[in-house]
Motif scaffolding. Structure first.
Motif, PDB file in Angstrom:
ATOM      1  N   LYS A   1     -30.642 -25.160 105.098  1.00  0.00           N
ATOM      2  CA  LYS A   1     -31.069 -25.293 106.495  1.00  0.00           C
ATOM      3  C   LYS A   1     -32.319 -24.482 106.789  1.00  0.00           C
ATOM      4  O   LYS A   1     -33.141 -24.874 107.611  1.00  0.00           O
ATOM      5  N   SER A   2     -32.474 -23.344 106.142  1.00  0.00           N
ATOM      6  CA  SER A   2     -33.584 -22.437 106.435  1.00  0.00           C
ATOM      7  C   SER A   2     -34.827 -22.693 105.598  1.00  0.00           C
ATOM      8  O   SER A   2     -35.853 -22.060 105.821  1.00  0.00           O
ATOM      9  N   ALA A   3     -34.754 -23.586 104.645  1.00  0.00           N
ATOM     10  CA  ALA A   3     -35.884 -23.811 103.733  1.00  0.00           C
ATOM     11  C   ALA A   3     -37.131 -24.314 104.449  1.00  0.00           C
ATOM     12  O   ALA A   3     -38.246 -24.131 103.957  1.00  0.00           O
ATOM     13  N   GLY A   4     -36.968 -24.918 105.593  1.00  0.00           N
ATOM     14  CA  GLY A   4     -38.110 -25.402 106.352  1.00  0.00           C
ATOM     15  C   GLY A   4     -39.036 -24.293 106.814  1.00  0.00           C
ATOM     16  O   GLY A   4     -40.227 -24.532 107.048  1.00  0.00           O
ATOM     17  N   LEU A   5     -38.527 -23.083 106.962  1.00  0.00           N
ATOM     18  CA  LEU A   5     -39.379 -21.954 107.352  1.00  0.00           C
ATOM     19  C   LEU A   5     -40.460 -21.678 106.320  1.00  0.00           C
ATOM     20  O   LEU A   5     -41.512 -21.139 106.642  1.00  0.00           O
ATOM     21  N   LEU A   6     -40.194 -22.043 105.065  1.00  0.00           N
ATOM     22  CA  LEU A   6     -41.152 -21.804 103.986  1.00  0.00           C
ATOM     23  C   LEU A   6     -41.737 -23.113 103.455  1.00  0.00           C
ATOM     24  O   LEU A   6     -42.226 -23.160 102.327  1.00  0.00           O
ATOM     25  N   ASN A   7     -41.670 -24.162 104.250  1.00  0.00           N
ATOM     26  CA  ASN A   7     -42.198 -25.481 103.883  1.00  0.00           C
ATOM     27  C   ASN A   7     -41.550 -26.037 102.617  1.00  0.00           C
ATOM     28  O   ASN A   7     -42.214 -26.624 101.777  1.00  0.00           O
ATOM     29  N   LEU A   8     -40.253 -25.836 102.480  1.00  0.00           N
ATOM     30  CA  LEU A   8     -39.494 -26.355 101.341  1.00  0.00           C
ATOM     31  C   LEU A   8     -38.409 -27.314 101.819  1.00  0.00           C
ATOM     32  O   LEU A   8     -37.287 -27.306 101.314  1.00  0.00           O
ATOM     33  N   GLU A   9     -38.749 -28.174 102.798  1.00  0.00           N
ATOM     34  CA  GLU A   9     -37.748 -29.042 103.411  1.00  0.00           C
ATOM     35  C   GLU A   9     -37.096 -29.992 102.427  1.00  0.00           C
ATOM     36  O   GLU A   9     -35.893 -30.140 102.402  1.00  0.00           O
ATOM     37  N   GLY A  10     -37.863 -30.657 101.588  1.00  0.00           N
ATOM     38  CA  GLY A  10     -37.314 -31.667 100.697  1.00  0.00           C
ATOM     39  C   GLY A  10     -36.852 -31.130  99.357  1.00  0.00           C
ATOM     40  O   GLY A  10     -36.533 -31.900  98.461  1.00  0.00           O
ATOM     41  N   THR A  11     -36.785 -29.841  99.214  1.00  0.00           N
ATOM     42  CA  THR A  11     -36.441 -29.226  97.941  1.00  0.00           C
ATOM     43  C   THR A  11     -34.930 -29.145  97.776  1.00  0.00           C
ATOM     44  O   THR A  11     -34.210 -28.858  98.722  1.00  0.00           O
ATOM     45  N   SER A  12     -34.457 -29.408  96.570  1.00  0.00           N
ATOM     46  CA  SER A  12     -33.029 -29.246  96.291  1.00  0.00           C
ATOM     47  C   SER A  12     -32.785 -27.853  95.708  1.00  0.00           C
ATOM     48  O   SER A  12     -33.661 -27.267  95.083  1.00  0.00           O
ATOM     49  N   PHE A  13     -31.589 -27.351  95.934  1.00  0.00           N
ATOM     50  CA  PHE A  13     -31.224 -26.007  95.512  1.00  0.00           C
ATOM     51  C   PHE A  13     -29.985 -26.053  94.626  1.00  0.00           C
ATOM     52  O   PHE A  13     -29.147 -26.934  94.769  1.00  0.00           O
ATOM     53  N   THR A  14     -29.895 -25.072  93.730  1.00  0.00           N
ATOM     54  CA  THR A  14     -28.795 -24.993  92.786  1.00  0.00           C
ATOM     55  C   THR A  14     -28.075 -23.659  92.971  1.00  0.00           C
ATOM     56  O   THR A  14     -28.711 -22.617  93.042  1.00  0.00           O
ATOM     57  N   LEU A  15     -26.756 -23.715  93.020  1.00  0.00           N
ATOM     58  CA  LEU A  15     -25.918 -22.521  93.139  1.00  0.00           C
ATOM     59  C   LEU A  15     -25.327 -22.209  91.780  1.00  0.00           C
ATOM     60  O   LEU A  15     -24.679 -23.053  91.163  1.00  0.00           O
ATOM     61  N   ASN A  16     -25.545 -20.994  91.290  1.00  0.00           N
ATOM     62  CA  ASN A  16     -24.980 -20.533  90.012  1.00  0.00           C
ATOM     63  C   ASN A  16     -24.299 -19.198  90.248  1.00  0.00           C
ATOM     64  O   ASN A  16     -24.669 -18.448  91.135  1.00  0.00           O
ATOM     65  N   GLY A  17     -23.332 -18.892  89.420  1.00  0.00           N
ATOM     66  CA  GLY A  17     -22.730 -17.575  89.515  1.00  0.00           C
ATOM     67  C   GLY A  17     -21.242 -17.596  89.273  1.00  0.00           C
ATOM     68  O   GLY A  17     -20.644 -18.611  88.929  1.00  0.00           O
ATOM     69  N   ASN A  18     -20.654 -16.411  89.477  1.00  0.00           N
ATOM     70  CA  ASN A  18     -19.219 -16.249  89.286  1.00  0.00           C
ATOM     71  C   ASN A  18     -18.645 -15.511  90.489  1.00  0.00           C
ATOM     72  O   ASN A  18     -19.240 -15.519  91.554  1.00  0.00           O
ATOM     73  N   ASN A  19     -17.554 -14.806  90.325  1.00  0.00           N
ATOM     74  CA  ASN A  19     -16.841 -14.194  91.444  1.00  0.00           C
ATOM     75  C   ASN A  19     -17.627 -13.130  92.204  1.00  0.00           C
ATOM     76  O   ASN A  19     -17.446 -12.987  93.408  1.00  0.00           O
ATOM     77  N   ASN A  20     -18.446 -12.375  91.520  1.00  0.00           N
ATOM     78  CA  ASN A  20     -19.096 -11.244  92.183  1.00  0.00           C
ATOM     79  C   ASN A  20     -20.599 -11.404  92.383  1.00  0.00           C
ATOM     80  O   ASN A  20     -21.202 -10.621  93.109  1.00  0.00           O
ATOM     81  N   TYR A  21     -21.210 -12.374  91.743  1.00  0.00           N
ATOM     82  CA  TYR A  21     -22.656 -12.490  91.807  1.00  0.00           C
ATOM     83  C   TYR A  21     -23.069 -13.963  91.802  1.00  0.00           C
ATOM     84  O   TYR A  21     -22.655 -14.716  90.931  1.00  0.00           O
ATOM     85  N   TYR A  22     -23.851 -14.347  92.778  1.00  0.00           N
ATOM     86  CA  TYR A  22     -24.328 -15.725  92.871  1.00  0.00           C
ATOM     87  C   TYR A  22     -25.842 -15.736  92.993  1.00  0.00           C
ATOM     88  O   TYR A  22     -26.438 -14.829  93.590  1.00  0.00           O
ATOM     89  N   THR A  23     -26.464 -16.767  92.451  1.00  0.00           N
ATOM     90  CA  THR A  23     -27.893 -17.001  92.647  1.00  0.00           C
ATOM     91  C   THR A  23     -28.075 -18.433  93.143  1.00  0.00           C
ATOM     92  O   THR A  23     -27.383 -19.340  92.709  1.00  0.00           O
ATOM     93  N   ILE A  24     -29.012 -18.577  94.039  1.00  0.00           N
ATOM     94  CA  ILE A  24     -29.398 -19.887  94.544  1.00  0.00           C
ATOM     95  C   ILE A  24     -30.883 -20.032  94.238  1.00  0.00           C
ATOM     96  O   ILE A  24     -31.681 -19.181  94.627  1.00  0.00           O
ATOM     97  N   THR A  25     -31.238 -21.073  93.514  1.00  0.00           N
ATOM     98  CA  THR A  25     -32.635 -21.269  93.135  1.00  0.00           C
ATOM     99  C   THR A  25     -33.096 -22.654  93.569  1.00  0.00           C
ATOM    100  O   THR A  25     -32.316 -23.601  93.595  1.00  0.00           O
ATOM    101  N   SER A  26     -34.373 -22.734  93.895  1.00  0.00           N
ATOM    102  CA  SER A  26     -34.944 -24.034  94.251  1.00  0.00           C
ATOM    103  C   SER A  26     -35.425 -24.729  92.985  1.00  0.00           C
ATOM    104  O   SER A  26     -35.819 -24.078  92.016  1.00  0.00           O
ATOM    105  N   ASN A  27     -35.392 -26.028  92.997  1.00  0.00           N
ATOM    106  CA  ASN A  27     -35.883 -26.794  91.849  1.00  0.00           C
ATOM    107  C   ASN A  27     -37.404 -26.908  91.871  1.00  0.00           C
ATOM    108  O   ASN A  27     -37.998 -27.309  90.885  1.00  0.00           O
ATOM    109  N   PHE A  28     -38.037 -26.572  92.989  1.00  0.00           N
ATOM    110  CA  PHE A  28     -39.493 -26.556  93.087  1.00  0.00           C
ATOM    111  C   PHE A  28     -39.992 -25.272  92.431  1.00  0.00           C
ATOM    112  O   PHE A  28     -39.542 -24.181  92.757  1.00  0.00           O
TER     113      PHE A  28
END
Length: 152
Positions: A72-99
């Protein structure tokens, strides 16, 4: 004729200086806008995570909530059409853009869940800013870890 040539030459030098100052002001304002947007995204993520942590004790649901907030917030950085990937386990998560910028993800979010019972959760956002003529090769903007500890 000499006076006209001198006027044209003076105008071109002054025009170049004024335009470079004007473009520098625009570039710096775009950079500061991106910097403040990164901090706003990090604050929004940590706020939504705190609300989700009160309703559930599942870390995977907290990661999914963070992913929705980033999308929802990606539009603030002009990344509206970008898809994101969630990786991680119980204590640590990363979300990265495919752009990608500079062979790195343009927007990365790091979430650390230290103690879910005490809502000890921290988040950081990293964004690669590429400017018009300043920072053409990219400059990383990092929000710093925003930590929220609430005891009920």
């Amino acid at each position: 004729m000499k006076k006209l040539a001198q006027s044209i030459l003076e105008f071109s030098f002054v025009f170049l200086i004024i335009m470079s100052i004007f473009l520098s002001i625009i570039e710096l304002s775009l950079f500061w806008r991106a910097k403040h947007s990164v901090v706003n995204i990090a604050n929004e993520i940590i706020a939504n995570i705190q609300i989700q942590a009160q309703n559930t004790k599942s870390t995977s649901e907290i990661g999914a909530c963070a992913l929705k907030t980033v999308e929802k917030s990606a539009g603030l950085l002009n990344l509206e059409g970008t898809s994101f990937t969630l990786n991680g386990n119980n204590n640590y998560y990363t979300i990265t853009s495919n752009f990608k910028k500079k062979d790195k993800s343009a927007l990365s979010v790091f979430i650390s869940i230290n103690n879910l019972e005490k809502n000890d959760i921290s988040a950081g956002v990293s964004y690669i800013y590429s400017g018009i003529f300043l920072y053409q090769k990219g400059k990383e903007i990092f929000s710093g870890p925003i930590q929220s500890i609430q005891k009920f």
